[in-house]
Design a protein around this motif. Structure first.
Motif, PDB file in Angstrom:
ATOM      1  N   GLU B 520       0.741  -1.178  -0.138  1.00 55.45           N
ATOM      2  CA  GLU B 520      -0.084   0.020  -0.044  1.00 55.45           C
ATOM      3  C   GLU B 520       0.884   1.080  -0.103  1.00 55.45           C
ATOM      4  O   GLU B 520       1.984   1.235   0.308  1.00 55.45           O
ATOM      5  CB  GLU B 520      -0.880  -0.082   1.151  1.00 55.45           C
ATOM      6  CG  GLU B 520       0.002  -0.095   2.610  1.00 55.45           C
ATOM      7  CD  GLU B 520       0.289  -1.462   3.116  1.00 55.45           C
ATOM      8  OE1 GLU B 520       0.211  -2.449   2.278  1.00 55.45           O
ATOM      9  OE2 GLU B 520       1.110  -1.316   4.061  1.00 55.45           O
ATOM     10  N   THR B 530      -2.116   2.352  -4.202  1.00 59.22           N
ATOM     11  CA  THR B 530      -0.648   1.808  -4.318  1.00 59.22           C
ATOM     12  C   THR B 530       0.007   2.715  -4.790  1.00 59.22           C
ATOM     13  O   THR B 530      -0.532   3.951  -4.709  1.00 59.22           O
ATOM     14  CB  THR B 530      -0.891   0.625  -5.516  1.00 59.22           C
ATOM     15  OG1 THR B 530      -1.187   1.476  -6.934  1.00 59.22           O
ATOM     16  CG2 THR B 530      -1.665  -0.440  -5.406  1.00 59.22           C
ATOM     17  N   LEU B 537      -6.053  -1.236  -3.950  1.00 55.18           N
ATOM     18  CA  LEU B 537      -5.905  -2.748  -3.464  1.00 55.18           C
ATOM     19  C   LEU B 537      -7.479  -2.894  -2.567  1.00 55.18           C
ATOM     20  O   LEU B 537      -7.855  -2.330  -1.825  1.00 55.18           O
ATOM     21  CB  LEU B 537      -4.721  -2.847  -2.467  1.00 55.18           C
ATOM     22  CG  LEU B 537      -3.490  -2.724  -3.242  1.00 55.18           C
ATOM     23  CD1 LEU B 537      -2.313  -2.782  -1.904  1.00 55.18           C
ATOM     24  CD2 LEU B 537      -3.146  -3.474  -4.307  1.00 55.18           C
ATOM     25  N   GLN B 542      -3.235  -7.738  -0.512  1.00 57.78           N
ATOM     26  CA  GLN B 542      -2.487  -6.788   0.102  1.00 57.78           C
ATOM     27  C   GLN B 542      -1.839  -7.418   1.501  1.00 57.78           C
ATOM     28  O   GLN B 542      -0.900  -6.854   2.059  1.00 57.78           O
ATOM     29  CB  GLN B 542      -3.177  -5.560   0.650  1.00 57.78           C
ATOM     30  CG  GLN B 542      -2.348  -4.317   1.206  1.00 57.78           C
ATOM     31  CD  GLN B 542      -3.115  -3.836   2.528  1.00 57.78           C
ATOM     32  OE1 GLN B 542      -4.147  -4.286   2.651  1.00 57.78           O
ATOM     33  NE2 GLN B 542      -2.573  -3.135   3.053  1.00 57.78           N
TER      34      GLN B 542
END
Lengths: 336, 660, 294, 314
Positions: B520, B530, B537, B542
């Motif tokens: 992230e 992202t 995400l 993730q």
């Protein structure tokens, strides 16, 4: 004439070096050029130096003044050349003639270049006559006598095992006197050795005049084709004297204004602010170089700006030989 | 010469404690171009910004440098401040004397010295700043969701409900993902299918959702607002327009294959629907096993199909679609337990994983919901659970916690006790983590009401004696070895990134951590974004999550994606590459390295020695360029420059550093 | 010894004591006292040096002569200089690194200046004649030095006529001279044209050569002083020829990349001429003898 | 050799007479027996001036840069090493392959004219070191070939009518030892290395012959030509010279075709190839053996990004 044995060269040099800076042609790190004499230096008088002695009077980079600039305030501080006397030992006829060309440029026509003048005045030139023509030499074709040059302060002659020496000016006589005082001189009646016929020969007679009508000649359309526009010819040339003025910053507030060699072969040389370049391509640059040497300089100063030292021929990456250019000019047909 | 102002921030005591801010401001007065310099407690605060604006006007500044915190933090603040003062926002520089000086140095004199050096560099750069402006690029109002598990489905529904077109893509032939395999969900013990199926149907029927299953993303070009996504739709060999989903083909197909959906615990056919509630509920042919496709024999399904829907000639189809934003929701793989040789995983059929158990418990599973041992079909009585298999285990390269296992093991123990009151569950654990609403209570019930026996300790070995699995371990609470004769061992296998997660990340141009979980943009403040603008995400891709967390993140990603789509146009970066055509030699190296395909060739005419000549130069599309700088480092002629970070500016900084 | 031999006739012509400086490459320290914004890309800089607490002209220049202006740390370049009692005026267009920087400075800035250089316009030889000045764009800067001389010595000359053109009304330099000072001078016709007009422009619109053809100045007893962009010069010379001006009576000033200003650095030659010593002012007749390389 | 020269002349004559090309770059016999300098001809009747022998050292390819935007097709004779220069120029899009006709020649191995002892009389001269270390004696690219030579991208031994003699003379015999000089310098201490290069850079005249002869140095505007940006000074001081020398070497990193022309043309005798070879060796070690200018399709390792590029510095 007065003479000293070649075997005593080191003593002669030591004697002269004791009077002031003595520049001698020597090999250091495989480079043959003029260096201040030291006992451990490899003096080489076998052939002419690869780098001409012009750098002694006209160094490739020279400081002119320091400047400072703080905000809107600034100042200039002159840097004057060193005034100590020196002796140049072993200068060949071609290079002696070249020094005379430089004298014309820097010491006449309105202004005197203080830097050149100071060094030149302080220097005593001891010329050395050639007894052997170098592979690329053609000084005799440019009207010079390889054995002696009247512009020198003193002249050395190759007498085989001896070097003969003659003073020509007051400064030159002092050199001879110094050697005499040191007990190094004797009398010799040996013949002066002269070089055999030059491999490179060219007839330069009347070339300057012929070139007057040849600015637009088709010859120039061909000559540049192999040129790579490097500055080798001009930087090795003993008579090329173009320089640029630029600056080197020491830090953000101060720096030094410098004068450094420049070459008409470079793109930026004739480029004007705003981008106009009167000599935009290789053709104009090559033409400028040869025209300058063979026509403009003779027009302005009454002598060729080529002395036949052959350095540009020896080192040109593409063998663009000035002798060949002269031949081509000679053979060229000119209308009218 | 540009008139530069310098503003040194104390950041309260954050900077001032380790840097003599007043001294820095004083020294800066002497830097070339600096006409005003001061220090202040909080430059970012309202009075600080006012101070800057006043100084700009009073001293007629062309630009300024703020020595403060990280530009990541406050560059936008000071750019806006410049705009309010009437300057182009790109005429300012921010130098970070907090993270780079005060926070990392203890020596105040040295910290001050370094601050001065950094500031001198920034001033030198600022003197070469030029006004920059951004252009706008239109946004394609369509989103792509990659992965149609619960996270992907939720994202797609939310985006669609907000009125935007969305493509929901999955590589399997049905949507549903891992949640479809799960029997019941903790802590409420809802039937997973009961809550998932309506969502699947909703997604399938939503007018704004286009479902593309049995398909993969093979390439992504373009940039935020305009991604060009290449999708490969795999051949199904069944014409879905004709197929009615009657199931006759499935019944008659002679080829039996072990079912992936059932975790290998049951069979399927070569033409099949993976599970009864699948969406779309139409069969596809598995080309790897179909006899006709393998050697041209059989062809039963084609013969039997009443609507002539079977088409052996179908080929993969490659399409390119444009999307404004992308949400990645690709989920996870289950850790391969055969790496635990000491547990006999892979060797003993009765050492299974949690997901196997889900299928064994599921009413539509291979055992119709009866828990039977895979080896002999016997109903197990003593069941051992081992937690943290393939998670929290450095030795196996999986140091992270898989997060959902504690709860699903509790769920399993509870459900087993409910189904088979005579059974007994033993649970080997390292810790029990129940951070979630009603989780702790659920775990307590498992222990207290459902007789789950929790043993703190690691199992060292499992071996078979007769039809029993001997589980040998240590109870670290009492410090004694334990040995249990189990009928079934369930390993709580952790989650790990999809095997091809890294490949997809590279296709998308997003970053991933050392394990392969997608990274992230900021672990706390940007957990959805992202590093690549426009790509978000959702779910386990993730990092490990349970269902409610995945769904929450999915909705969040939907909001992000919708927010982007709802803008008519995007402002492009101002700090982008620009080609100096006079210097550009047209070699094209920049074109080949540009990851955004933002550079093209263009012909220019110029007068050379009196003749008009054409030559090729590079030209940057300002809409596509993201200012990454790959072209500038590859340009042999330094014709490519990033505006705001030109070679000259960087050299000016280096010069300034060397000229102290 | 060397120095004594080297005193040439040029040195004898020297107009100020500055020219005899020991080191002609060292600029004298001067200050910019005033800056006038002529057009968006042309500024006129007033340059004086301090002497006994007074601001005085660094050196006097004759019409058409040049001065080398340097900004410490940036560089130096040659500009035509207009002489005034207590300062020199240099009108400078933004074309490169140095001029860009010069446009950023404020009054009070220290600069370096050296000169004067070049031959200048042969004002003595023009005496008693009509003078036609033709200029385009920043080319008016050198022409203006001659205009001012003629205005200051009004009785020495017959009729004066200036034809000036620029790209647009906003690009007209020295508007105070063009529209106020000079039209008030006796027998001085000022004709201004622009390539493209704007809403407020009431004057002529068109290129200088065409305008000149319309104006039909009389070549009798007239000397023409012309300076401007090469393309303008090229076409204007054709018109002048058509109108009957002889090459001897057309005077222009050439620009080359001068570096030292003193005939040493070799950069400003056209054939065997050095612009900084033998130029920049030449008659068309003289230019025809030079290689076409300017 | 004589028959090869005849073939060259005949081909050039035909190409010019037919109008297929507007000019031909080759070599001609120079003013002395040991000189075979470049020649450019535009007329069919001048083809007779063409010459080729063991003194035709000049790599002519950088001269094509004068024709980079020209509509005229130019023919050029190349030896093995020269052909790599052409390939590089094509890769850099500085030469349009449609506008150049490359004629490959077998290389007899060039000799060292620095060893001339008697400029009046012909005598034997040793093979140039670069020819002993030659890896590509055959053209890697040619539209036409003369004298049996074959076009091959493989490093190897000379092929063609002169091959036997060339191999006998030792062309390519020391190909494996080409990093020997690099190893010698690498063995020095940091101070010794610094002193060595300072001494070399001290000699530099800043004539830029090394740059101008190089087929990899093909920028439209060299930063060393414009001091506008203030990146480098015109002053020929050791520091500025070193800045030039190192920048030049880094600039041609991964693009240097190992023709050795820079070192040959240096009037100051700076061993430029030592630094070029060091970079080549480093590239070989970091990215796998890579010979610039041998494969038209392959962008050099420094001209693209690969996922498995070494990145220890990150």
């Amino acid at each position: 004439m007065k003479a000293f044995p070649k075997a005593k060269l080191q003593e002669v040099l030591k004697t002269l070096a004791s009077k002031g800076t003595l520049y001698v042609p020597a090999l250091v790190d495989e480079t043959h050029r003029y260096y201040p004499y030291r006992a451990d230096i490899q003096v080489s008088l076998e052939q002419n130096s690869a780098i001409s002695p012009k750098e002694i009077f006209f160094p490739s980079t020279e400081k002119i003044y320091n400047f400072t600039a703080y905000g809107i305030d600034g100042d200039y501080e002159e840097i004057l050349p060193d005034r100590t006397a020196c002796v140049l030992f072993g200068v060949r006829s071609c290079d002696m003639q070249a020094i005379l060309c430089m004298d014309d440029v820097f010491l006449t026509r309105g202004y005197i270049d203080e830097y050149y003048a100071t060094r030149r005045e302080g220097a005593t030139i001891v010329a050395l006559g050639c007894s052997k023509a170098g592979a690329d030499c053609f000084c005799s074709s440019m009207g010079l006598n390889p054995v002696e040059h009247e512009g020198a302060d003193a002249q050395l002659y190759d007498l085989g095992d001896y070097y003969g020496i003659q003073g020509r000016t007051e400064k030159g006589e002092k050199v001879v006197e110094a050697l005499a005082v040191a007990g190094l001189l004797s009398e010799s009646s040996a013949e002066v050795l002269v070089p055999e016929e030059f491999v490179l020969q060219v007839d330069s007679e009347g070339i300057a005049e012929k070139l007057q009508a040849m600015f637009e000649h088709s010859l120039w359309d061909q000559l540049w084709r192999k040129c790579i526009n490097c500055g080798t010819c001009t930087y090795l040339c003993p008579t090329c004297h173009c320089f640029d003025i630029s600056e080197k910053k020491k830090n953000q507030h101060c720096g030094v204004k410098i004068k450094c060699w420049d070459s008409c072969m470079f793109n930026e040389y004739a480029m004007m602010a705003g981008g106009h370049n009167p000599r935009p391509s290789k053709k104009e640059k090559v033409r400028q170089r040869f025209m300058h040497k063979l026509r403009y300089f003779p027009e302005r100063y009454g002598k060729y700006q080529c002395t036949g030292c052959g350095r540009c021929i020896a080192k040109c990456p593409v063998n663009l030989e000035i002798t060949d250019v002269i031949n081509q000019v000679r053979e060229a047909k000119v209308n009218g | 010469m540009k008139r530069i102002g310098v503003f040194v921030c104390h950041c309260g005591t954050n900077i001032a404690n380790t840097v003599h801010c007043d001294q820095v401001a004083e020294v800066a007065k002497d830097f070339p171009g600096v006409v005003y310099s001061c220090d202040y407690k909080y430059m970012c605060a309202e009075p600080g910004q006012q101070l800057i604006q006043d100084a700009v006007r009073e001293h007629n500044l062309d630009g300024y440098v703020v020595a403060a915190c990280s530009p990541r933090m406050h560059e936008p603040t000071f750019r806006k401040c410049a705009e309010r003062a009437g300057l182009n926002p790109y005429m300012i520089e921010q130098v970070n004397i907090r993270e780079q000086c005060s926070w990392v140095h203890a020596d105040k004199e040295k910290g001050t010295e370094k601050s001065i050096d950094l500031l001198r560099m920034a001033v030198a750069k600022a003197r070469k700043n030029e006004p920059l402006s951004s252009s706008t690029i239109p946004v394609t109002k369509r989103a792509l969701v990659i992965g149609a598990g619960i996270a992907g489905i939720q994202t797609a529904i939310d985006i669609a409900d907000n009125g935007f077109q969305v493509t929901l893509l999955d590589r399997e032939h049905s949507i549903g993902g891992r949640m479809a395999q799960v029997d019941k969900t903790f802590p409420t013990l809802d039937c997973s299918a009961c809550i998932l199926t309506p969502k699947m149907v909703e997604a399938a029927q939503h007018p704004n959702i286009e479902m593309v299953t049995y398909a993969e993303v093979t390439a992504v070009d373009g940039f935020v607002g305009n991604f060009d996504v290449t999708i490969r739709k795999k051949a199904r060999y069944v014409d879905f327009d004709k197929c009615t989903g009657c199931g006759a083909c499935q019944e008659k197909c002679p080829k039996k294959v072990s079912s992936e959906f059932e975790m290998g615990l049951g069979p399927r056919k070569a033409i099949y629907v993976p599970f009864p509630q699948a969406v779309p509920n139409k069969p596809v042919i598995d080309a790897e096993h179909c006899r006709y496709l393998l050697d041209g024999k059989c062809g039963v399904c084609k013969k039997i199909c009443p609507t002539e829907a079977v088409d052996y000639e179908q080929k993969d189809e490659v399409i390119v679609e444009r999307y404004g934003s992308i949400v990645v929701a690709t989920g996870f793989d289950q850790f391969d337990i055969s790496k635990y040789e000491e547990y006999g995983a892979g060797r003993y059929p009765d050492v299974i994983t949690g997901l196997h158990l889900e299928r064994l418990m599921n009413a539509s599973g291979p055992t119709a919901g009866k828990i039977k041992r895979p080896s002999d079909g016997k109903v197990p009585e003593k069941i051992v659970f081992i937690k943290c298999v393939g998670s929290r285990d450095e030795a196996k390269g999986r140091p992270y916690c898989s997060k959902a296992c504690c709860m699903y093991v509790a769920k399993h123990a509870t459900l087993i006790k409910e189904k088979m009151p005579q059974s007994k569950s033993y649970i080997f654990y390292m810790d029990v983590r129940t951070g979630g609403k009603s989780y702790e209570e659920f775990y307590k019930r498992t222990q207290e009401q459902y007789d789950g026996q929790y043993i703190r300790g690691r199992v060292s070995k499992i071996f078979q004696v007769g039809d029993k699995l001997i589980v040998r371990g240590e109870d670290s609470l009492i410090g004694r070895p334990v040995e249990i004769e189990a009928d079934l061992v369930v390993l709580a296998a952790g989650m790990e990134p999809r095997a091809d997660a890294v490949a997809l990340a590279r296709t998308l141009g997003i970053s991933y951590d050392q394990h392969g979980w997608y990274t992230e943009a900021h672990p706390k403040l940007q957990p959805i974004e992202t590093h690549t603008a426009g790509i978000y995400l959702a779910g386990v891709c993730q990092g490990p999550k349970d269902i409610p967390e995945s769904v929450a993140q999915a909705s969040a990603a939907a909001v992000k994606a919708t927010g982007l789509l709802s803008k008519g146009e995007l402002t492009s970066e101002a700090m982008i590459a620009e080609c100096n055509e006079a210097v550009c030699a047209g070699c094209g190296l920049c074109i080949s390295v540009c990851p955004y395909k933002a550079i093209e060739k263009k012909k220019v005419s110029e007068r050379v020695h009196g003749q008009m000549k054409e030559r090729v130069v590079a030209v940057v599309n300002p809409g596509l360029c993201q200012g990454c700088g790959a072209c500038t480092v590859n340009c042999p002629s330094s014709a490519m420059n990033i505006n705001g970070f030109t070679n000259e500016q960087i050299l000016a900084e280096v010069d300034a550093l060397c000229q102290r | 010894m060397v120095k004594d031999n080297a005193t040439p006739e040029n040195l004898a012509k020297a107009t100020t004591e500055e020219i005899k400086r020991i080191n002609p490459l060292i600029p004298m320290k001067a200050k910019v006292t005033k800056i006038i914004e002529e057009t968006p890309d042309v500024k006129t800089f007033y340059i004086s040096k301090e002497e006994n607490g007074q601001m005085v002209v660094p050196f006097h220049t004759a019409p058409g002569q040049l001065a080398m202006l340097s900004l410490p740390g940036v560089g130096e370049a040659m500009f035509s200089a207009t002489d005034a009692p207590d300062h020199l005026q240099l009108s400078i267009k933004k074309v490169g690194t140095l001029t860009d920087e010069l446009h950023e400075i404020v009054p009070g800035q220290t600069v370096g200046i050296r000169g004067p250089y070049g031959n200048g316009f042969p004002m003595d030889q023009i005496k008693g004649k009509n003078v036609l000045f033709i200029a385009g764009g920043i080319g008016l800067a050198p022409v203006r030095t001659a205009v001012r001389y003629c205005v200051d010595h009004r009785d020495d000359f017959a009729k004066l006529h200036l034809v000036y053109g620029s790209r647009s009304p906003a690009d007209l330099v020295f508007q105070y001279d063009l529209f106020e000072t000079w039209p008030a001078v006796r027998d001085f016709q000022v004709s201004v044209t622009v390539d493209r007009g704007d809403d407020n422009w009431k004057g002529n619109v068109g290129f200088v050569p065409a305008f000149l053809e319309e104006l039909k100045p009389n070549p009798d007893n007239t000397v023409c002083i012309i300076c401007g962009p090469p393309i303008m010069i090229k076409f204007t010379l054709g018109i002048l020829d058509k109108l009957g001006f002889t090459a001897e009576n057309v005077i222009t000033t050439l620009e080359m990349r001068m570096k030292c200003g003193i005939g040493k650095c070799g950069r400003c030659n056209i054939g065997s001429c050095y612009i900084c010593l033998d130029g920049p002012v030449f008659t068309l007749a003289e230019m025809k003898k030079m290689p076409n390389e300017y | 050799m004589n028959s090869l020269i005849k073939e060259m002349q005949a081909l050039a004559q035909e190409l010019l007479a037919s109008g297929e090309v507007k000019g031909v770059f080759g070599w001609t016999k120079g003013s002395r027996w040991y000189l075979t300098p470049p020649l450019f001809i535009q007329k069919a009747e001048d083809a007779i001036k063409l010459h080729y022998d063991e003194f035709a050292i000049n790599n002519l390819t950088s001269l094509l840069l004068d024709y980079r935007n020209s509509d005229d097709k130019i023919a050029i004779f190349v030896k093995g090493c020269d052909s790599r220069g052409i390939l590089r120029l094509i890769q850099d899009k500085q030469v349009n392959p449609e506008k150049v006709l490359v004629i490959g020649l077998p290389c007899p191995g060039m000799v060292d004219k620095e060893a001339v002892k008697d400029q009046r009389h012909v005598h034997d001269l040793p093979l140039l070191r670069k020819c002993q270390e030659c890896r590509y004696p055959n053209p890697v690219l040619a539209d036409r070939t003369l004298g049996d030579v074959q076009v091959t991208k493989e490093p190897g031994v000379p092929i063609g009518i002169t091959a036997e003699r060339a191999i006998q003379k030792g062309v390519g015999s020391k190909g494996k030892e080409r990093y020997q000089e690099v190893k010698e310098i690498e063995a020095l201490s940091a101070d010794e290395k610094y002193a060595f290069w300072q001494k070399q850079h001290e000699k530099c005249l800043r004539c830029y012959a090394c740059r101008n002869i190089c087929p990899a140095c093909n920028c439209r505007e060299c930063i060393f030509e414009s001091d506008k940006k203030g990146w480098v000074n015109k002053a020929a001081t050791t520091t500025d010279n070193a800045f030039f020398g190192i920048t030049r070497a880094m600039h041609v990193a991964g693009r240097c075709v190992d023709c050795g022309e820079c070192e040959r043309v240096c009037p100051a005798g700076i061993p430029i190839m030592k630094i070029n070879r060091k970079i080549m060796q480093d590239i070989d070690e970091l990215f796998g053996t890579y010979d610039a200018g041998t494969d038209l399709e392959e962008a050099g390792p420094l001209n693209h990004f690969k996922l498995d590029d070494p990145e220890e510095f990150l």
